[in-house]
Design an enzyme around this catalytic site. Structure first.
Site, mmCIF file in Angstrom:
data_model
loop_
_atom_site.group_PDB
_atom_site.id
_atom_site.type_symbol
_atom_site.label_atom_id
_atom_site.label_comp_id
_atom_site.label_asym_id
_atom_site.label_seq_id
_atom_site.Cartn_x
_atom_site.Cartn_y
_atom_site.Cartn_z
ATOM 1 C CB SER A 171 -4.105 1.331 3.996
ATOM 2 O OG SER A 171 -3.182 1.022 2.986
ATOM 3 C CB SER B 251 -0.951 0.013 1.196
ATOM 4 O OG SER B 251 -2.010 -0.889 0.982
ATOM 5 C CE LYS C 274 -4.769 1.618 -0.377
ATOM 6 N NZ LYS C 274 -4.014 0.348 -0.290
ATOM 7 C CE LYS D 76 -1.197 4.237 2.386
ATOM 8 N NZ LYS D 76 -1.239 3.134 3.390
#
Length: 367
Positions: free
Chosen positions: A212, A155, A158, A317
Site C-alpha cells: 500500500s 487504500s 489502489k 487489498k
C-alpha cells in the site's frame, strides 16, 4: 572555652596585683571584679544541664515513610551519598499540588461510526460495520451487512489503480522517478521512497498493491498517458463500466476520504481484478525487496493472512484512513467454495482479519 575566657578577660580592666596600697573602695571594687570573674568561669565550665532538659524531643518519622522502608527488601542497597532518596522524592511530590491533567482529544470517528452503522447487529457479531460475502461462482450472497452503505474506502482504491495500469499494457520496465508531486499533502503520511528515487513501473505497482505504498500509487497515476486528470477520469469511467454505481474516485491512492464506494461495488471490482494474473501475483506476494540508490528496502504485505498456510487467498487489498476505518477485500477459497469477502469500517487494527476468520469458520461449519 579557652577562647571565650580570654575574650571575657580582655574586656575587664587591667589592674595591678601589687604596688602601693589602694583606697578601700577601690579594693572592694577590685575584689568584686575578681569574684565576678570566678563566678563566670565556673558557669562556663559547668555542663549545660538545663539546655539538655529543654532540648525538644526528636521528631518521629512519618508513618508512611516507616511503612515504605519496612516493605523494602533487606537486600536493597543503601543509596549513595548525595543521591536522592526515593521516599523523600515521593514525599516531596505529595507536598506539591497535583498538576491539572491534560484532556485527551477524542478519537476521530469514522463515517460509519457517525452514521451509526456499528449498531447494526449480525449473526457472527462482526467488528466491521459493513460486510459482504459472496460465492464467486454462483453469485449467492452468504452474508450481508450494510452492503449498500457508501463509505470512504482508503487504500482499497489502489485495486482500481492497479487494474488500470495492468490493462493499459504500459512498459513495466520503464524507469519512473518519485517527485515532489507524489508527496502526501492530504494526510502527511511518510514514505521510504524519497523524492528523486527511481523504480520501474512494475516495482511501483508491486509496492502499491502489496504494501500500500502511497507515493508508488501516485506516481503510477501521474505517469499515466494524459497525466493525473486523465487517470482519475479513467478510474471513474471503469467503475461505471463495471456497474459500480455507488463509487467515486478523486485520486489514485485512497488518502482522500472523497474516494468512496459500497461493499456491493467493491465485490464487483474484486471479481474483475481476480481475473488479472498480474494483480493476483502482486497483491498476494508476502514480501519484496527493491534497490533504491545504494539502499535495499524490504517491504512486506499489509495482510498477514497471505503468510498463513491455512488460507488460500487469490487476491487481496487492505486500506485504512481514520474516516474509513480498517478495510479489507479478498478473494479466497473456503471449504471448496470461491468466495469474495468485503469488510469495511472495522473497529480495530486486527478486527478485520478476525472477521475474516469468523466468516471462514462459519462457512466451514455449513458443510
Amino acid at each position: 572555652m579557652e577562647h571565650l575566657m580570654s575574650a571575657r578577660l580582655h574586656y575587664l580592666p587591667s589592674l595591678p596585683l601589687d604596688g602601693p596600697a589602694l583606697p578601700a573602695g577601690f579594693r572592694r571594687s577590685r575584689l568584686f571584679q575578681l569574684v565576678a570573674l570566678a563566678t563566670l568561669t565556673l558557669a562556663l565550665l559547668a555542663p549545660p544541664v538545663q539546655a539538655e532538659q529543654h532540648k525538644p524531643a526528636k521528631a518521629k518519622k512519618p508513618a508512611a515513610t516507616a511503612v515504605k522502608r519496612a516493605a523494602a527488601p533487606s537486600s536493597a542497597r543503601a543509596p549513595r551519598k548525595g543521591a536522592k532518596s526515593v521516599v523523600a522524592t515521593r514525599m516531596s511530590a505529595r507536598s506539591v499540588a497535583a498538576p491539572v491533567r491534560a484532556v485527551a482529544e477524542p478519537a476521530r470517528l469514522s463515517f460509519g461510526q457517525m452514521a451509526g452503522l456499528h449498531k447494526v447487529s449480525d449473526p457472527l457479531d462482526l467488528k466491521s460495520s459493513v460486510a459482504l460475502v459472496v460465492d464467486q461462482d454462483t453469485k449467492e450472497v452468504l452474508l450481508s451487512k450494510n452492503d449498500r452503505a457508501v463509505l470512504p474506502i482508503a487504500s482499497l482504491t489502489k485495486l482500481m489503480t492497479g487494474l488500470l495500469i495492468s490493462e493499459a499494457k504500459l512498459p513495466m520496465e520503464e524507469i519512473i522517478a518519485i517527485t515532489q508531486d507524489d508527496v502526501d499533502t492530504e494526510k502527511h503520511s511518510g514514505s521510504r521512497l524519497r523524492v528523486g528515487a527511481t523504480l520501474t513501473r512494475g516495482e511501483l505497482l508491486h509496492l502499491a498493491l502489496m504494501s500500500s505504498e502511497n507515493r508508488a500509487a501516485h506516481a503510477l497515476g501521474r505517469t499515466y498517458p494524459g497525466g493525473m486528470s486523465a487517470f482519475v477520469e479513467r478510474m471513474n469511467a471503469k467503475a461505471k463500466l463495471l456497474g459500480m454505481t455507488d463509487t467515486r474516485y478523486v485520486e489514485p491512492t485512497g488518502l482522500s476520504s472523497q474516494n468512496q464506494s459500497s461493499a456491493h461495488d467493491l465485490a464487483a471490482l474484486v471479481n474483475v481484478a481476480h481475473g488479472d494474473p498480474l494483480l493476483r501475483e502482486l497483491s498476494t506476494s508476502p514480501g519484496h525487496e527493491v534497490a533504491v540508490g545504494n539502499r535495499v528496502l524490504q517491504y512486506n504485505n499489509t495482510n498477514r493472512l497471505v503468510k498463513n498456510p491455512s488460507w488460500d487467498i487469490g487476491l487481496q487489498k487492505t486500506g485504512y484512513i481514520s474516516e474509513a476505518g480498517r478495510c479489507l477485500v479478498m478473494q479466497t477459497q473456503v471449504a471448496g467454495r470461491k468466495l469474495i469477502m468485503v469488510f469495511l469500517d472495522s473497529a480495530g487494527k486486527l478486527s478485520r482479519l478476525g472477521d475474516a476468520e469468523r466468516v471462514r469458520s462459519w462457512v466451514e461449519g455449513m458443510q
